[in-house]
Design a protein around this motif. Structure first.
Motif, PDB file in Angstrom:
ATOM      1  N   ALA A  85       0.833  -1.201   0.000  1.00 12.14           N
ATOM      2  CA  ALA A  85       0.000   0.000   0.000  1.00 12.14           C
ATOM      3  C   ALA A  85       0.869   1.253   0.000  1.00 12.14           C
ATOM      4  O   ALA A  85       0.541   2.240  -0.667  1.00 12.14           O
ATOM      5  N   LYS A  86       1.989   1.215   0.719  1.00 11.85           N
ATOM      6  CA  LYS A  86       2.899   2.365   0.705  1.00 11.85           C
ATOM      7  C   LYS A  86       3.486   2.577  -0.683  1.00 11.85           C
ATOM      8  O   LYS A  86       3.678   3.709  -1.117  1.00 11.85           O
ATOM      9  N   GLU A  87       3.770   1.473  -1.383  1.00  9.28           N
ATOM     10  CA  GLU A  87       4.285   1.598  -2.747  1.00  9.28           C
ATOM     11  C   GLU A  87       3.219   2.189  -3.671  1.00  9.28           C
ATOM     12  O   GLU A  87       3.510   3.050  -4.505  1.00  9.28           O
ATOM     13  N   LEU A  88       1.968   1.719  -3.518  1.00  7.72           N
ATOM     14  CA  LEU A  88       0.899   2.186  -4.397  1.00  7.72           C
ATOM     15  C   LEU A  88       0.474   3.623  -4.093  1.00  7.72           C
ATOM     16  O   LEU A  88      -0.019   4.323  -4.967  1.00  7.72           O
ATOM     17  N   CYS A  89       0.652   4.060  -2.842  1.00 11.72           N
ATOM     18  CA  CYS A  89       0.301   5.432  -2.444  1.00 11.72           C
ATOM     19  C   CYS A  89       1.555   6.289  -2.309  1.00 11.72           C
ATOM     20  O   CYS A  89       1.575   7.239  -1.517  1.00 11.72           O
ATOM     21  N   SER A  90       2.590   5.968  -3.049  1.00 11.25           N
ATOM     22  CA  SER A  90       3.880   6.639  -2.858  1.00 11.25           C
ATOM     23  C   SER A  90       3.809   8.144  -3.123  1.00 11.25           C
ATOM     24  O   SER A  90       4.497   8.922  -2.453  1.00 11.25           O
ATOM     25  N   ASP A  91       2.967   8.583  -4.065  1.00 11.15           N
ATOM     26  CA  ASP A  91       2.869  10.018  -4.339  1.00 11.15           C
ATOM     27  C   ASP A  91       2.310  10.765  -3.129  1.00 11.15           C
ATOM     28  O   ASP A  91       2.784  11.859  -2.781  1.00 11.15           O
ATOM     29  N   LYS A  92       1.335  10.176  -2.456  1.00 13.83           N
ATOM     30  CA  LYS A  92       0.755  10.817  -1.268  1.00 13.83           C
ATOM     31  C   LYS A  92       1.717  10.763  -0.085  1.00 13.83           C
ATOM     32  O   LYS A  92       1.779  11.690   0.720  1.00 13.83           O
ATOM     33  N   VAL A  93       2.477   9.675   0.013  1.00 13.78           N
ATOM     34  CA  VAL A  93       3.485   9.566   1.073  1.00 13.78           C
ATOM     35  C   VAL A  93       4.549  10.636   0.884  1.00 13.78           C
ATOM     36  O   VAL A  93       4.956  11.309   1.850  1.00 13.78           O
ATOM     37  N   GLN A  94       5.001  10.832  -0.352  1.00 13.02           N
ATOM     38  CA  GLN A  94       6.014  11.848  -0.624  1.00 13.02           C
ATOM     39  C   GLN A  94       5.487  13.253  -0.357  1.00 13.02           C
ATOM     40  O   GLN A  94       6.202  14.104   0.188  1.00 13.02           O
ATOM     41  N   ALA A  95       4.228  13.495  -0.704  1.00 14.53           N
ATOM     42  CA  ALA A  95       3.636  14.818  -0.450  1.00 14.53           C
ATOM     43  C   ALA A  95       3.553  15.093   1.047  1.00 14.53           C
ATOM     44  O   ALA A  95       3.884  16.202   1.510  1.00 14.53           O
ATOM     45  N   PHE A  96       3.148  14.106   1.821  1.00 16.87           N
ATOM     46  CA  PHE A  96       3.058  14.273   3.272  1.00 16.87           C
ATOM     47  C   PHE A  96       4.446  14.463   3.875  1.00 16.87           C
ATOM     48  O   PHE A  96       4.639  15.322   4.751  1.00 16.87           O
ATOM     49  N   THR A  97       5.428  13.704   3.418  1.00 18.64           N
ATOM     50  CA  THR A  97       6.797  13.833   3.926  1.00 18.64           C
ATOM     51  C   THR A  97       7.361  15.216   3.620  1.00 18.64           C
ATOM     52  O   THR A  97       7.990  15.848   4.480  1.00 18.64           O
ATOM     53  N   LYS A  98       7.125  15.688   2.421  1.00 14.91           N
ATOM     54  CA  LYS A  98       7.605  17.012   2.015  1.00 14.91           C
ATOM     55  C   LYS A  98       6.970  18.100   2.881  1.00 14.91           C
ATOM     56  O   LYS A  98       7.652  19.020   3.359  1.00 14.91           O
ATOM     57  N   CYS A  99       5.666  17.993   3.098  1.00 14.36           N
ATOM     58  CA  CYS A  99       4.954  18.975   3.931  1.00 14.36           C
ATOM     59  C   CYS A  99       5.507  18.980   5.356  1.00 14.36           C
ATOM     60  O   CYS A  99       5.723  20.043   5.941  1.00 14.36           O
ATOM     61  N   CYS A 100       5.753  17.797   5.908  1.00 16.34           N
ATOM     62  CA  CYS A 100       6.260  17.706   7.281  1.00 16.34           C
ATOM     63  C   CYS A 100       7.650  18.314   7.392  1.00 16.34           C
ATOM     64  O   CYS A 100       7.965  18.977   8.385  1.00 16.34           O
ATOM     65  N   LYS A 101       8.493  18.069   6.395  1.00 16.68           N
ATOM     66  CA  LYS A 101       9.851  18.629   6.427  1.00 16.68           C
ATOM     67  C   LYS A 101       9.834  20.146   6.308  1.00 16.68           C
ATOM     68  O   LYS A 101      10.650  20.837   6.920  1.00 16.68           O
ATOM     69  N   GLU A 102       8.922  20.670   5.524  1.00 20.36           N
ATOM     70  CA  GLU A 102       8.861  22.117   5.320  1.00 20.36           C
ATOM     71  C   GLU A 102       8.312  22.853   6.532  1.00 20.36           C
ATOM     72  O   GLU A 102       8.764  23.950   6.863  1.00 20.36           O
ATOM     73  N   THR A 103       7.309  22.292   7.204  1.00 24.52           N
ATOM     74  CA  THR A 103       6.630  23.027   8.278  1.00 24.52           C
ATOM     75  C   THR A 103       7.250  22.815   9.650  1.00 24.52           C
ATOM     76  O   THR A 103       7.079  23.667  10.516  1.00 24.52           O
ATOM     77  N   GLY A 104       7.924  21.722   9.889  1.00 23.70           N
ATOM     78  CA  GLY A 104       8.559  21.512  11.197  1.00 23.70           C
ATOM     79  C   GLY A 104       7.549  21.158  12.268  1.00 23.70           C
ATOM     80  O   GLY A 104       6.747  20.239  12.117  1.00 23.70           O
ATOM     81  N   PHE A 105       7.550  21.959  13.367  1.00 26.04           N
ATOM     82  CA  PHE A 105       6.693  21.632  14.505  1.00 26.04           C
ATOM     83  C   PHE A 105       5.203  21.841  14.232  1.00 26.04           C
ATOM     84  O   PHE A 105       4.359  21.260  14.894  1.00 26.04           O
ATOM     85  N   LEU A 106       4.863  22.670  13.293  1.00 21.94           N
ATOM     86  CA  LEU A 106       3.462  22.952  13.003  1.00 21.94           C
ATOM     87  C   LEU A 106       2.862  21.963  12.004  1.00 21.94           C
ATOM     88  O   LEU A 106       1.791  22.212  11.449  1.00 21.94           O
ATOM     89  N   MET A 107       3.540  20.844  11.780  1.00 24.22           N
ATOM     90  CA  MET A 107       3.048  19.880  10.787  1.00 24.22           C
ATOM     91  C   MET A 107       1.686  19.305  11.160  1.00 24.22           C
ATOM     92  O   MET A 107       0.903  18.980  10.282  1.00 24.22           O
ATOM     93  N   VAL A 108       1.387  19.216  12.456  1.00 26.40           N
ATOM     94  CA  VAL A 108       0.096  18.663  12.877  1.00 26.40           C
ATOM     95  C   VAL A 108      -1.046  19.518  12.345  1.00 26.40           C
ATOM     96  O   VAL A 108      -2.075  19.004  11.915  1.00 26.40           O
ATOM     97  N   VAL A 109      -0.851  20.815  12.343  1.00 20.28           N
ATOM     98  CA  VAL A 109      -1.901  21.731  11.911  1.00 20.28           C
ATOM     99  C   VAL A 109      -1.874  21.944  10.391  1.00 20.28           C
ATOM    100  O   VAL A 109      -2.910  21.903   9.732  1.00 20.28           O
ATOM    101  N   LYS A 110      -0.686  22.131   9.837  1.00 19.92           N
ATOM    102  CA  LYS A 110      -0.583  22.556   8.442  1.00 19.92           C
ATOM    103  C   LYS A 110      -0.633  21.405   7.435  1.00 19.92           C
ATOM    104  O   LYS A 110      -0.874  21.658   6.255  1.00 19.92           O
ATOM    105  N   CYS A 111      -0.408  20.193   7.865  1.00 23.74           N
ATOM    106  CA  CYS A 111      -0.365  19.064   6.920  1.00 23.74           C
ATOM    107  C   CYS A 111      -1.594  18.161   7.039  1.00 23.74           C
ATOM    108  O   CYS A 111      -1.524  16.969   6.742  1.00 23.74           O
ATOM    109  N   ARG A 112      -2.704  18.705   7.488  1.00 23.33           N
ATOM    110  CA  ARG A 112      -3.909  17.884   7.662  1.00 23.33           C
ATOM    111  C   ARG A 112      -4.427  17.344   6.342  1.00 23.33           C
ATOM    112  O   ARG A 112      -4.857  16.189   6.262  1.00 23.33           O
ATOM    113  N   GLN A 113      -4.413  18.142   5.313  1.00 19.16           N
ATOM    114  CA  GLN A 113      -4.926  17.690   4.015  1.00 19.16           C
ATOM    115  C   GLN A 113      -4.108  16.512   3.483  1.00 19.16           C
ATOM    116  O   GLN A 113      -4.665  15.513   3.033  1.00 19.16           O
TER     117      GLN A 113
END
Length: 161
Positions: free
Chosen positions: A84-112
């Motif tokens: 499933a991680k392989e098949l959803c890899s685009d969404k995993v990468q988007a979430f990882t990128k968002c978390c790296k960019e926002t830092g501590f506020l990832m809980v709020v800013k990466c909800r989508q």
């Protein structure tokens, strides 16, 4: 300083918990074997139903495809998560990128991104056809291992995938 004498060692042994003798447990197991219509094997730690050795069923039979609880509850879901991680890899990468960019506020800013990732993964986890597909893959791996004795090496994916 003097080492403790024999009397003090005996006293120390007397205060330990009483240990069950090896013969007592063995006798209980023998009686349990006799009650179940089984034979106790001398020098063994268990009993079995007949004297003749039980043969392993040939590969590909229906009995060979039975799954243990650990296979149903742990190993097959593990394969499902990896695929499933392989098949959803685009969404995993988007979430990882968002978390790296926002830092501590990832809980709020990466909800989508997080909800999109969850929806994608849950859709695969709850799909019975996907489960059966992963189950057949696991049975092939198990069959190959039983035939050759060599485990299939898993390909390591990068952590951000």
């Amino acid at each position: 300083m003097r080492s403790p004498g024999l009397a003090s060692r005996r006293l120390a042994r007397a205060h330990r918990w009483p240990r069950r003798g090896a013969g007592e447990g063995r006798a209980q197991r023998r009686r349990a074997c006799a009650r179940g219509g089984r034979e106790w094997l001398r020098g063994a730690r268990s009993c079995r139903r007949g004297v003749e050795p039980q043969m392993e069923p040939p590969p590909g039979t229906a009995e060979n495809s039975k799954l243990r609880h650990v296979e149903k509850d742990v190993l097959i879901p593990q394969i499902m998560r990896e695929r499933a991680k392989e098949l959803c890899s685009d969404k995993v990468q988007a979430f990882t990128k968002c978390c790296k960019e926002t830092g501590f506020l990832m809980v709020v800013k990466c909800r989508q991104e997080n909800t999109a990732l969850k929806d994608c993964l849950v859709s695969y986890y709850t799909d019975p056809a996907f489960y059966e597909e992963c189950k057949t893959e696991y049975l092939k791996q198990r069959e190959e291992y039983r035939a050759t004795g060599i485990k299939k090496k898993k390909q390591k994916l990068p952590s951000n995938v």
